[in-house]
Design an enzyme around this catalytic site. Structure first.
Site, PDB file in Angstrom:
ATOM      1  N   HIS A  54      -3.460  -2.356   0.850  1.00  0.00           N
ATOM      2  CA  HIS A  54      -4.210  -1.250   0.248  1.00  0.00           C
ATOM      3  C   HIS A  54      -4.981  -1.817  -0.953  1.00  0.00           C
ATOM      4  O   HIS A  54      -6.151  -1.536  -1.104  1.00  0.00           O
ATOM      5  CB  HIS A  54      -3.220  -0.161  -0.167  1.00  0.00           C
TER       6      HIS A  54
ATOM      7  N   CYS B  66      -5.097   8.993   0.265  1.00  0.00           N
ATOM      8  CA  CYS B  66      -5.833   7.759   0.586  1.00  0.00           C
ATOM      9  C   CYS B  66      -5.232   7.010   1.767  1.00  0.00           C
ATOM     10  O   CYS B  66      -5.672   5.899   2.085  1.00  0.00           O
ATOM     11  CB  CYS B  66      -5.943   6.893  -0.656  1.00  0.00           C
TER      12      CYS B  66
ATOM     13  N   HIS C  52     -12.851   1.617  -3.248  1.00  0.00           N
ATOM     14  CA  HIS C  52     -11.814   2.404  -2.589  1.00  0.00           C
ATOM     15  C   HIS C  52     -12.489   3.589  -1.899  1.00  0.00           C
ATOM     16  O   HIS C  52     -12.932   4.522  -2.563  1.00  0.00           O
ATOM     17  CB  HIS C  52     -10.794   2.884  -3.620  1.00  0.00           C
TER      18      HIS C  52
END
Lengths: 387, 220
Positions: free
Chosen positions: A283, A150, A317
């Protein structure tokens, strides 16, 4: 091949890596403006969806892009890419280098092959996607794929900036994408990583992440070339740092030392002091451990608290695309001198108090942005962005 | 200058360290873990096949370069992995397993290996490598792209030592790259020489043979 600059004298101005154009498609809609407005409104784009049966999973919510056809001839990411590059390819120099960032690319082609017998499972090879994107964007030379879980997109931006700073290239196109598929959704559900409803980054009652999908691109150039071509500069990639926790495959380091290392590297490369950092685009997935780890990292690097936000409560996400979407939003925040609110934040976690906010905040002039991403395998990435 | 200070390789029958001149055979499905790894690899059996090959080649490369990685200690070494098919086999294993369960249960332990960066990530965890970790792919020779990128990372002072390599269906090779002075004695070959070998050898086994021959002839 992209224009090689190696071997000739390269001035510091030429080596500065600046962003000259960008675009994106997210669950908020087409364009960076839609994502900015959605985030600023505090409204989440995470909702119930019926792309596939979610009855057996932890959640039935995600931030999906309306109008995409699942298990059709074109993969989900290619449907996004076609919208993204529709009309904009002409402004991208054909001799740019290309870096594609993704985690699972066209994995729905593998799903389709196994579920319906149509097409080859190997059609999801990332090199195939690279070629398709290259054609869509009108890139003449070879490119490469970077996959760093990610943190894929921020790792790709870091490499693109390094290629420009080294003087080897003066134009690099970074493209990032990932989609919400049964493959990915079932995997995150099996890891018990999903919030039943919508992710609540940095909230006391956060339960997990919400998956989202996106595609984005950013064209980076040397400042010199951007000037020669009279391109508007949208910001600079001033520094970057990549690290690994070397700790656990799916969970972040409890100490936050790995991310702190990436942040320190990025700030050192940017020649930036902590007082120069105006805000942090975190994040902020909404999982208990990620958000706690990030705040620990920030506490270890910064003596004073900085405004921190996450956009994942809004657009979910977006995995391999997250870093690029978040970089574009951070550049917009620098331009607007406004730190966006953290969507879905209600009851701020004790550790995050003083860092995050439900409201937008203003920042002073000449400030830089810090962006952080983290992923499976303990991969960390940090970017320092200047206006 | 950037130099290669170690190369570790493994295929289905043999493994070795180029600089140390080690080349040993092993029986199929009987990987000699104690010989390859300097300390016990926790839960090695749960790794997917690409991760097993990757971690073995990295262990051999580090040994070849004389880099000791005791447990519980961390070091500034990065890892760039590459391969011709990415995580395809793990993707198939994961999704077939999920379909076999009636699309209700999937296994997280299979899912984590569907990321192409996971094999390098496993190595980072076992050896305590805190440098950049990512997977690289592209047309042509991806191991050459991995080496080129690793070299740029060192020159840019983003990491002091980098591992770069490739894992194919049946074999893996990893290189240790670091900045050295001209007079350094622990160098296997120059980065330029390594790139030349890669440009003229497409298969991993051919590439390793060329480096082994080079060592014997001391042409590097």
């Amino acid at each position: 091949m992209p224009r090689e600059m190696a071997g000739r004298g390269v001035s510091p101005e030429e080596m500065k890596a600046v962003v000259v154009s960008y675009d994106m498609i997210t669950a908020y809609g087409r364009g960076a403006g839609a994502c900015w407005d959605g985030t600023m409104s505090g409204r989440t784009a995470v909702s119930h969806f019926d792309r596939f049966n979610t009855q057996a999973f932890q959640s039935s919510s995600a931030a999906i892009i309306r109008g995409l056809d699942y298990l059709r001839e074109d993969s989900l990411v290619m449907q996004m890419m076609k919208q993204l590059f529709n009309g904009s390819a002409a402004s991208i120099p054909g001799r740019s280098a290309l870096i594609l960032a993704t985690t699972k690319g066209e994995i729905d082609l593998l799903e389709r092959s196994l579920l319906t017998g149509q097409g080859e499972a190997s059609g999801c090879n990332l090199n195939n996607l690279l070629q398709k994107v290259s054609r869509l964007a009108g890139i003449k030379g070879d490119g490469m794929v970077i996959s760093a879980a990610c943190a894929s997109a921020s790792a790709a931006v870091a490499r693109a900036a390094a290629m420009i700073r080294s003087g080897k290239h003066d134009s690099v196109l970074v493209v990032a994408c990932d989609s919400v598929t049964e493959f990915v959704y079932s995997g995150f559900s099996s890891l018990m990583a999903l919030d039943k409803f919508a992710a609540r980054p940095f909230d006391k009652n956060r339960r997990g992440l919400s998956l989202g999908e996106a595609a984005a691109y950013a064209l980076l150039m040397s400042e010199s070339r951007a000037g020669k071509e009279k391109r508007k500069t949208l910001g600079e990639i001033a520094g970057w740092g990549l690290s690994d926790d070397a700790n656990h495959m799916t969970g972040p380091s409890r100490t936050g030392d790995g991310l702190a290392l990436a942040i320190t590297k990025a700030m050192k490369l940017a020649g930036t002091d902590e007082k120069d950092i105006g805000f942090i685009s975190a994040h902020g997935t909404g999982t208990i451990y990620n958000d706690a780890m990030e705040i620990k990292s920030f506490n270890s690097v910064f003596r004073e608290k900085k405004p921190v936000y996450s956009i994942k409560g809004g657009i979910g996400h977006t995995m391999g695309a997250a870093g690029l979407v978040e970089m574009i939003m951070a550049l917009r925040a620098l331009k607007e001198k406004t730190v966006p609110p953290t969507v879905n934040l209600e009851d701020i976690d004790d550790d995050a108090t003083g860092w995050v906010s439900r409201r937008e905040r203003s920042i002073g002039p000449d400030k830089k942005a810090l962006l952080t991403n983290a992923g499976f395998s303990g991969i960390n990435a940090a970017l320092v962005l200047a206006p | 200058m950037i130099s290669i200070t170690g190369i570790g390789w493994i295929n289905q029958q043999e493994y070795g360290c180029v600089m140390m001149g080690i080349q040993e055979s092993y029986a199929v499905d009987a990987l000699p873990k104690k010989k390859i790894f300097s300390h016990a690899f926790k839960n090695f059996g749960r790794l997917d096949s690409v991760s097993k090959m990757t971690c073995s080649a990295i262990a051999l490369a580090l040994k070849d370069a004389g880099i000791d990685c005791p447990p519980e200690s961390k070091r500034d070494i990065g890892t760039i992995g590459s391969g011709s098919s990415g995580s395809l086999q793990s993707d198939l294993d994961y999704f077939r397993d999920y379909l076999d369960s009636g699309r209700t249960l999937s296994r997280g332990n299979l899912f984590i290996y569907t990321l192409p960066s996971s094999p390098a990530g496993e190595a980072a965890i076992h050896f305590g490598l805190q440098g950049p970790v990512f997977y690289i792919a592209g047309p042509g020779n991806s191991v050459a792209t991995a080496l080129r990128t690793a070299s740029e990372i060192i020159l840019n002072n983003e990491a002091s030592v980098m591992l770069a390599g490739m894992t194919g269906p049946d074999s893996a090779v990893y290189f240790v790259l670091k900045k050295t002075s001209d007079a350094a004695g622990d160098v296997l070959c120059s980065y330029d020489y390594a790139m030349k070998v890669m440009e003229t050898n497409s298969g991993l086994d051919d590439m390793v043979r060329e480096f082994l021959n080079s060592m014997k002839g001391s042409v590097v």
